[in-house]
Enzyme design. Sequence first.
Site, PDB file in Angstrom:
ATOM      1  N   LYS A 197       0.849  -1.191   0.000  1.00 53.28           N
ATOM      2  CA  LYS A 197       0.000   0.000   0.000  1.00 53.28           C
ATOM      3  C   LYS A 197       0.884   1.240   0.000  1.00 53.28           C
ATOM      4  O   LYS A 197       1.450   1.627   1.010  1.00 53.28           O
ATOM      5  CB  LYS A 197      -0.895  -0.007   1.246  1.00 53.28           C
ATOM      6  N   GLU A 271       8.766   1.256  11.581  1.00 51.46           N
ATOM      7  CA  GLU A 271       9.853   2.242  11.463  1.00 51.46           C
ATOM      8  C   GLU A 271       9.176   3.597  11.413  1.00 51.46           C
ATOM      9  O   GLU A 271       8.541   3.945  10.420  1.00 51.46           O
ATOM     10  CB  GLU A 271      10.687   1.956  10.206  1.00 51.46           C
ATOM     11  N   CYS A 305      12.905  10.528   8.075  1.00 51.73           N
ATOM     12  CA  CYS A 305      12.623  10.135   9.453  1.00 51.73           C
ATOM     13  C   CYS A 305      13.868  10.185  10.327  1.00 51.73           C
ATOM     14  O   CYS A 305      13.794  10.472  11.526  1.00 51.73           O
ATOM     15  CB  CYS A 305      12.014   8.745   9.490  1.00 51.73           C
ATOM     16  N   GLU A 402       8.589  16.024  15.913  1.00 51.27           N
ATOM     17  CA  GLU A 402       9.142  15.893  14.569  1.00 51.27           C
ATOM     18  C   GLU A 402       8.456  16.872  13.625  1.00 51.27           C
ATOM     19  O   GLU A 402       7.238  16.851  13.454  1.00 51.27           O
ATOM     20  CB  GLU A 402       8.944  14.461  14.059  1.00 51.27           C
TER      21      GLU A 402
END
Length: 496
Positions: A197, A271, A305, A402
């Site tokens: 996906k 992750e 990330c 973040e």
Amino acid sequence: MATTDSAPEAGDLAQTFAGYVPSIESRDIVELRESYGLVIDGEERESRGGSLATIDPSSGERIAEVGAGNAEDVDDAVVAARRAFEAGWRDLAPRVRAKYIFRIARLLQDRAREFAVLESMDGGKPIRESRDIDIPLSAAHLFYHAGWADKLEYAVPGMSARPLGVVGQIIPWNFPLLMASWKIAPALACGNTVVLKPAETTPLTALLLADLIQEADLPPGVVNVVTGAGETGAALVSHPGVDKIAFTGSTGVGKQIRRQVAGTKTRLTLELGGKGAHVVFEDAALDQAVEGIVDGIFFNQGHVCCAGSRLLVQESIADDVLNRLRRRMERLRVGDPLDKNTDVGAINSHAQLERIQEFVEGAEAEGCRIYQPGGDLPERGFWFRPTLVTGLGGSERIAREEVFGPVLTVQTFRTEAEAVAKANATRYGLSAGIWTEKGSRILWMAERLHAGVIWANTFNQFDPASPFGGVRESGFGREGGRHGLQEYLDVTPVAP
């Protein structure tokens, strides 16, 4: 946004760049269709859930329509993957699986420029990053795992290894092709089948990869691609026929997935987000460190990330480092992703641009100092200047959460112990960078930093043989290397 820190002398950058030649890669390399369907059981089919548009972030214009898979589409894909798994893929000779994966890698190399252009169009990243990093590294992951397919007993010595079955893989929008490659490759090498996906804003290279997979003559159903938004991913996570979910994305969504699969048989690797620290000591090679800092936060517009989004610099050299950093930022070129001279491309989406703006404006309201280099931004599309935030105390939202954009926060430290304390003052734990000439200090720091990946005197260096992943709220499980292979295997000890 107004610049509240003083800028160094930079000259007329527009004149500096005026004579540069653009990249030979262009939109003409890519043959785009008006609409794309889902790829299930080796064929393209129309989605039952309607469609959604994918947007070129450098212009804001629609590129194409893609299917928005619903629960029925996901079920079809899982059933096809299960049938392909049981009908022969799991029992196929490992060396034959290796040939298939190797063939995909070679086909990807043959069409590398096409993939690079499409990745930059769909995601907004500079072509030199797509061309020189994303595509070669994607092929490298395929080649690497093709080599492991017939050697799995060496990956898990003393164990009997079997494939898990059907693997659901959900990938993010920042590295669409790379994330697809380094998830699909180990899954196939271990004998699993896949339902992939892609992210809703960047699905096109995954669909083009599906074309390559069909060209490589993989059996139907071994790899299925179901595009869509969050509802599509949720249907895949909750499907009882999925044996493992591998997710890369935000920490918030990762927590939802973990709650959803809790108490089920579904294996899980996550992750997630990060808030990586760059720790620069006074004995570091400063010019080298500045280049590493720039690469660590402005690479892919900060949509990384493991970005080094927090700079911790020793107090005695802080002014010097910041002056060098500002001068270097003045020479970063923001603009057309398909121009090879571009350093910082377009922000992936309007929603992400608004999020970044909210963070920086909030930091300014909390009393932080904001520095951004000058120069005009393109009139159309989603753009944000490389940004330096100083004057932090550490409790500000921008210091804790973040941002996922080209924004670097700066704090100082005096001692090694203080550096460790500030670097670990985060709920994340994906990456860190240490800059010093003392090997003993590198080892001392690495033992104490809570991060899954730690670089020394470099940053953002990746290799398929090196495991990658995080700790704390940056997730669990590893991708790459022998550790990544084990995530796709069911292992039991072999009796002596």
